[in-house]
Design an enzyme around this catalytic site. Structure first.
Site, PDB file in Angstrom:
ATOM      1  N   LYS A 221       0.066  -4.721  14.744  1.00  0.00           N
ATOM      2  CA  LYS A 221       1.153  -5.668  14.952  1.00  0.00           C
ATOM      3  C   LYS A 221       1.030  -6.329  16.331  1.00  0.00           C
ATOM      4  O   LYS A 221       0.494  -5.762  17.276  1.00  0.00           O
ATOM      5  CB  LYS A 221       2.504  -4.962  14.805  1.00  0.00           C
ATOM      6  CG  LYS A 221       2.829  -4.540  13.374  1.00  0.00           C
ATOM      7  CD  LYS A 221       3.014  -5.722  12.452  1.00  0.00           C
ATOM      8  CE  LYS A 221       3.147  -5.348  10.986  1.00  0.00           C
ATOM      9  NZ  LYS A 221       4.421  -4.739  10.653  1.00  0.00           N
ATOM     10  N   ARG A 256       1.620   3.265   7.169  1.00  0.00           N
ATOM     11  CA  ARG A 256       0.951   2.142   6.506  1.00  0.00           C
ATOM     12  C   ARG A 256      -0.013   1.499   7.499  1.00  0.00           C
ATOM     13  O   ARG A 256       0.411   0.909   8.490  1.00  0.00           O
ATOM     14  CB  ARG A 256       1.985   1.127   6.004  1.00  0.00           C
ATOM     15  CG  ARG A 256       1.402  -0.026   5.195  1.00  0.00           C
ATOM     16  CD  ARG A 256       2.504  -0.961   4.705  1.00  0.00           C
ATOM     17  NE  ARG A 256       1.968  -2.039   3.887  1.00  0.00           N
ATOM     18  CZ  ARG A 256       1.507  -3.194   4.354  1.00  0.00           C
ATOM     19  NH1 ARG A 256       1.516  -3.433   5.666  1.00  0.00           N
ATOM     20  NH2 ARG A 256       1.033  -4.118   3.537  1.00  0.00           N
TER      21      ARG A 256
END
Length: 278
Positions: A221, A256
């Protein structure tokens, strides 16, 4: 195969990300061909993935919706092929906010639903999960993907995300979804600034106390890119492993990730430490 992780006596699961899209934020276009996608999924399973999460619609900041027929065209051949060649113990998750796509994916062999809208984008999604008795991940997202990073605001991000997830848990239960089939996700990077994401990472324990297994999706991210000063998102595996370690120690049950092998090691070490400290 359809069970979800529960309690603190089960090791965390690794969910490998398989984006069969042309425009996902760090791997768009790499796995658009079915054979290449299946090969990558099998490699992730060999590296320790327990779940393969397949998506045909990018939800990166600025992305636009993809029609259901196009999502189906992208994901269904991969799911069908993968279900033929992986053990039944390997879960296949469909990453979509469309009940139509989710239903087609379940018919093709998927057994989890990962809904980044927590059942809000398509009112039929919660009913589908209840009818098919499959696990569903309910994620927090402020705004829609095309505009969610345009000045997101919170007074207390941890409290507000916690309240949202509590409300969606109640909505799922009211729709008939079994308590053991609900997972929650704070939605790192979905309508959050760097500071919001860091606050959520620091407050994971508060979200774990909601009850359902917590899924953490911090892999590659952009807040990690900003913290590390690393513009190449594909080079953020070590940073992602740090979030995996923090997550497991806080009680996260599903990680994840894009890079399975390193995060599998990080999760296993963190789990052993968590067990040692009781």
């Amino acid at each position: 195969m359809n069970s979800t992780p529960s309690g603190h006596d089960t090791p965390p699961l690794i969910m490998g990300i398989l984006n069969v899209t042309p425009d996902s934020f760090s791997d768009g276009g790499l796995y658009s061909e079915t054979a290449v996608a299946v090969q990558h999924a099998l490699a992730m399973i060999d590296e320790g993935a327990d779940i393969i999460d397949i998506g045909g619609e990018s939800t990166r900041p600025g992305s636009l919706p993809v029609p259901a027929p196009e999502q189906e065209r992208r994901v269904l051949p991969v799911i069908l092929r993968l279900r033929e060649c992986v053990p039944s113990s390997t879960r296949i998750s469909i990453d979509t906010t469309s009940a139509r796509v989710a239903e087609a994916a379940l018919d093709a062999g998927a057994d989890w639903i990962n809904d980044t809208s927590a059942g809000r984008d398509d009112p039929a999604m919660l009913a589908l999960a209840a009818d098919r008795d499959v696990p569903i991940v309910l994620m927090h997202r402020q705004g829609m993907p095309d505009a969610m990073q345009q000045n997101p605001r919170y007074t207390d991000v941890v409290a507000e995300v916690r309240g949202f997830l509590a409300e969606r848990i109640e909505a799922a239960l009211a729709a008939g979804i079994g308590q053991d089939k609900i997972l929650i996700d704070p939605g790192i990077g979905f309508g959050k600034t760097i500071e919001h994401n860091l606050a959520l990472m620091a407050g994971l324990g508060e979200l774990v106390r909601l009850g359902p297994p917590l899924l953490l999706g911090a892999s590659r991210k952009r807040f990690l890119s900003a913290v590390c000063g690393e513009p190449d998102l594909a080079a953020l595996m070590p940073a992602t492993c740090a979030t995996t370690t923090i997550g497991v120690l806080a009680g996260v049950k599903v990680l994840r990730v894009h890079d399975v092998a390193g995060n599998r090691q990080a999760a296993d070490v963190a789990w052993s430490i968590r067990c040692a400290r009781g």
